[in-house]
Design a protein around this motif. Structure first.
Motif, PDB file in Angstrom:
ATOM      1  N   GLN A 144      15.023  12.068  -9.314  1.00 17.37           N
ATOM      2  CA  GLN A 144      14.491  12.526  -8.031  1.00 17.37           C
ATOM      3  C   GLN A 144      13.059  13.043  -8.187  1.00 17.37           C
ATOM      4  N   GLU A 145      12.788  13.769  -9.255  1.00 12.95           N
ATOM      5  CA  GLU A 145      11.425  14.258  -9.521  1.00 12.95           C
ATOM      6  C   GLU A 145      10.457  13.093  -9.712  1.00 12.95           C
ATOM      7  N   LEU A 146      10.883  12.066 -10.454  1.00 14.01           N
ATOM      8  CA  LEU A 146      10.026  10.907 -10.677  1.00 14.01           C
ATOM      9  C   LEU A 146       9.748  10.163  -9.365  1.00 14.01           C
ATOM     10  N   LEU A 147      10.759  10.009  -8.534  1.00  9.53           N
ATOM     11  CA  LEU A 147      10.555   9.356  -7.245  1.00  9.53           C
ATOM     12  C   LEU A 147       9.645  10.188  -6.345  1.00  9.53           C
ATOM     13  N   ASP A 148       9.797  11.498  -6.386  1.00 10.10           N
ATOM     14  CA  ASP A 148       8.896  12.372  -5.622  1.00 10.10           C
ATOM     15  C   ASP A 148       7.462  12.199  -6.108  1.00 10.10           C
ATOM     16  N   ALA A 149       7.276  12.066  -7.437  1.00 10.18           N
ATOM     17  CA  ALA A 149       5.937  11.853  -7.994  1.00 10.18           C
ATOM     18  C   ALA A 149       5.369  10.512  -7.529  1.00 10.18           C
ATOM     19  N   VAL A 150       6.203   9.482  -7.492  1.00  9.02           N
ATOM     20  CA  VAL A 150       5.758   8.182  -6.987  1.00  9.02           C
ATOM     21  C   VAL A 150       5.343   8.324  -5.521  1.00  9.02           C
ATOM     22  N   GLY A 151       6.143   9.035  -4.739  1.00  4.74           N
ATOM     23  CA  GLY A 151       5.803   9.258  -3.332  1.00  4.74           C
ATOM     24  C   GLY A 151       4.470   9.964  -3.173  1.00  4.74           C
ATOM     25  N   ARG A 152       4.234  11.002  -3.983  1.00  4.74           N
ATOM     26  CA  ARG A 152       2.949  11.708  -3.920  1.00  4.74           C
ATOM     27  C   ARG A 152       1.793  10.779  -4.284  1.00  4.74           C
ATOM     28  N   ILE A 154       1.691   7.523  -3.892  1.00  6.43           N
ATOM     29  CA  ILE A 154       1.508   6.592  -2.772  1.00  6.43           C
ATOM     30  C   ILE A 154       0.705   7.266  -1.668  1.00  6.43           C
ATOM     31  N   TYR A 155       1.075   8.496  -1.306  1.00  7.14           N
ATOM     32  CA  TYR A 155       0.360   9.190  -0.231  1.00  7.14           C
ATOM     33  C   TYR A 155      -1.088   9.475  -0.616  1.00  7.14           C
ATOM     34  N   GLN A 156      -1.343   9.759  -1.888  1.00 10.11           N
ATOM     35  CA  GLN A 156      -2.731   9.940  -2.331  1.00 10.11           C
ATOM     36  C   GLN A 156      -3.512   8.634  -2.192  1.00 10.11           C
ATOM     37  N   ALA A 157      -2.866   7.520  -2.527  1.00 13.87           N
ATOM     38  CA  ALA A 157      -3.524   6.216  -2.380  1.00 13.87           C
ATOM     39  C   ALA A 157      -3.812   5.922  -0.909  1.00 13.87           C
ATOM     40  N   LEU A 158      -2.891   6.284  -0.025  1.00 16.16           N
ATOM     41  CA  LEU A 158      -3.102   6.057   1.404  1.00 16.16           C
ATOM     42  C   LEU A 158      -4.246   6.897   1.955  1.00 16.16           C
ATOM     43  N   GLU A 159      -4.484   8.034   1.340  1.00 17.90           N
ATOM     44  CA  GLU A 159      -5.548   8.930   1.801  1.00 17.90           C
ATOM     45  C   GLU A 159      -6.899   8.625   1.155  1.00 17.90           C
ATOM     46  N   ASP A 160      -6.947   7.705   0.195  1.00 16.00           N
ATOM     47  CA  ASP A 160      -8.180   7.355  -0.503  1.00 16.00           C
ATOM     48  C   ASP A 160      -9.141   6.672   0.466  1.00 16.00           C
ATOM     49  N   PRO A 161     -10.341   7.225   0.692  1.00 17.58           N
ATOM     50  CA  PRO A 161     -11.276   6.616   1.642  1.00 17.58           C
ATOM     51  C   PRO A 161     -11.776   5.237   1.209  1.00 17.58           C
ATOM     52  N   GLU A 162     -11.640   4.907  -0.053  1.00 16.12           N
ATOM     53  CA  GLU A 162     -12.101   3.605  -0.570  1.00 16.12           C
ATOM     54  C   GLU A 162     -10.993   2.554  -0.566  1.00 16.12           C
ATOM     55  N   ARG A 163      -9.806   2.903  -0.082  1.00 17.93           N
ATOM     56  CA  ARG A 163      -8.647   2.023  -0.240  1.00 17.93           C
ATOM     57  C   ARG A 163      -8.827   0.636   0.362  1.00 17.93           C
ATOM     58  N   ASP A 164      -9.608   0.519   1.415  1.00 18.03           N
ATOM     59  CA  ASP A 164      -9.791  -0.793   2.039  1.00 18.03           C
ATOM     60  C   ASP A 164     -10.615  -1.742   1.179  1.00 18.03           C
ATOM     61  N   THR A 165     -11.257  -1.237   0.137  1.00 16.34           N
ATOM     62  CA  THR A 165     -12.092  -2.086  -0.730  1.00 16.34           C
ATOM     63  C   THR A 165     -11.331  -2.604  -1.950  1.00 16.34           C
ATOM     64  N   GLU A 167      -8.629  -4.593  -4.299  1.00 15.72           N
ATOM     65  CA  GLU A 167      -8.073  -5.947  -4.260  1.00 15.72           C
ATOM     66  C   GLU A 167      -6.558  -5.966  -4.085  1.00 15.72           C
ATOM     67  N   GLN A 168      -5.868  -5.066  -4.747  1.00 13.52           N
ATOM     68  CA  GLN A 168      -4.410  -5.106  -4.775  1.00 13.52           C
ATOM     69  C   GLN A 168      -3.815  -4.505  -3.503  1.00 13.52           C
ATOM     70  N   PHE A 169      -3.020  -5.291  -2.796  1.00 17.35           N
ATOM     71  CA  PHE A 169      -2.323  -4.853  -1.589  1.00 17.35           C
ATOM     72  C   PHE A 169      -0.843  -5.020  -1.898  1.00 17.35           C
ATOM     73  N   VAL A 170      -0.107  -3.930  -1.978  1.00 18.12           N
ATOM     74  CA  VAL A 170       1.280  -3.988  -2.443  1.00 18.12           C
ATOM     75  C   VAL A 170       2.214  -3.267  -1.478  1.00 18.12           C
ATOM     76  N   ALA A 171       3.481  -3.562  -1.620  1.00 18.67           N
ATOM     77  CA  ALA A 171       4.537  -2.839  -0.908  1.00 18.67           C
ATOM     78  C   ALA A 171       5.299  -2.040  -1.950  1.00 18.67           C
ATOM     79  N   VAL A 172       5.556  -0.778  -1.654  1.00 19.22           N
ATOM     80  CA  VAL A 172       6.336   0.074  -2.554  1.00 19.22           C
ATOM     81  C   VAL A 172       7.501   0.631  -1.733  1.00 19.22           C
ATOM     82  N   SER A 173       8.693   0.408  -2.215  1.00 14.26           N
ATOM     83  CA  SER A 173       9.885   0.883  -1.516  1.00 14.26           C
ATOM     84  C   SER A 173      10.847   1.469  -2.530  1.00 14.26           C
TER      85      SER A 173
END
Length: 190
Positions: A144-152, A154-165, A167-173
């Motif tokens: 559960q801790e590891l999955l929470d870390a993965v979630g954090r 992911i959310y940091q990546a979503l908040e990255d202002p450079e994310r639209d630049t 190359e890698q566009f992935v789905a994480v579930s």
């Protein structure tokens, strides 16, 4: 666009309880699109898509960001209101609603099929695991801790202002849930 929208109402959660709406919202976090452009990207009819766009707009999850005349009509460009959508702590119980989970799994399935078709059956860098396993409490807590870390992450990546630049566009579930004890399943089979 705001960095984050916290879902607090049942209407907002219900608006996401459809796989097509989840896919629309995902696209609109990356760029503005018209209803027709979204319909083409998602391979659905424009009237069908328009219904779902209206539902997302009514729930306050997307908004019109510009209107441009084209061929005698006004094209409306929609955009997500936030880069990240999260559930408020008090709505987490609502999120366990079967309809929302099923629609999320259906959206995941559609995204997988789309990617598999695009990559001709060989999705690069794909990782997949589905295991039914008995765990001691301490190992479950570590997972559960590891999955929470993965979630954090992911959310940091979503908040990255450079994310639209990037190359890698992935789905994480990921989905971690408890199963009924085997002894109860045996009783149910009798």
């Amino acid at each position: 666009m705001r960095d984050e929208l916290v879902l607090e109402t049942p209407e907002q959660i219900r608006a996401l309880a459809h796989p097509l709406r989840q896919r629309v919202l995902g696209l609109l976090t990356n760029a503005p699109y018209t209803n027709k452009q979204l319909a083409n990207l998602l391979q659905v009819s424009p009237p069908r898509l328009h219904f779902h766009v209206r539902e997302l707009q009514a729930a306050g999850l997307i908004e019109i960001v510009s209107q441009q005349p084209k061929g005698g009509v006004i094209e409306k460009y929609y955009r997500a209101v936030a880069r990240v959508v999260r559930l408020a702590p008090e709505t987490k119980e609502t999120a366990r609603d079967q309809e929302l989970v099923e629609s999320t799994l259906e959206a995941l399935s559609q995204e997988y099929i789309r990617a598999n078709t695009f990559f001709n059956g060989h999705i690069p860098e794909m990782r997949f695991a589905h295991e039914l396993v008995r765990l001691p409490a301490d190992r479950l807590a570590r997972i559960q801790e590891l999955l929470d870390a993965v979630g954090r992450e992911i959310y940091q990546a979503l908040e990255d202002p450079e994310r639209d630049t990037y190359e890698q566009f992935v789905a994480v579930s990921y989905l971690l849930h408890r199963l009924p004890p085997v002894s109860m399943e045996r009783e149910m089979l009798r």
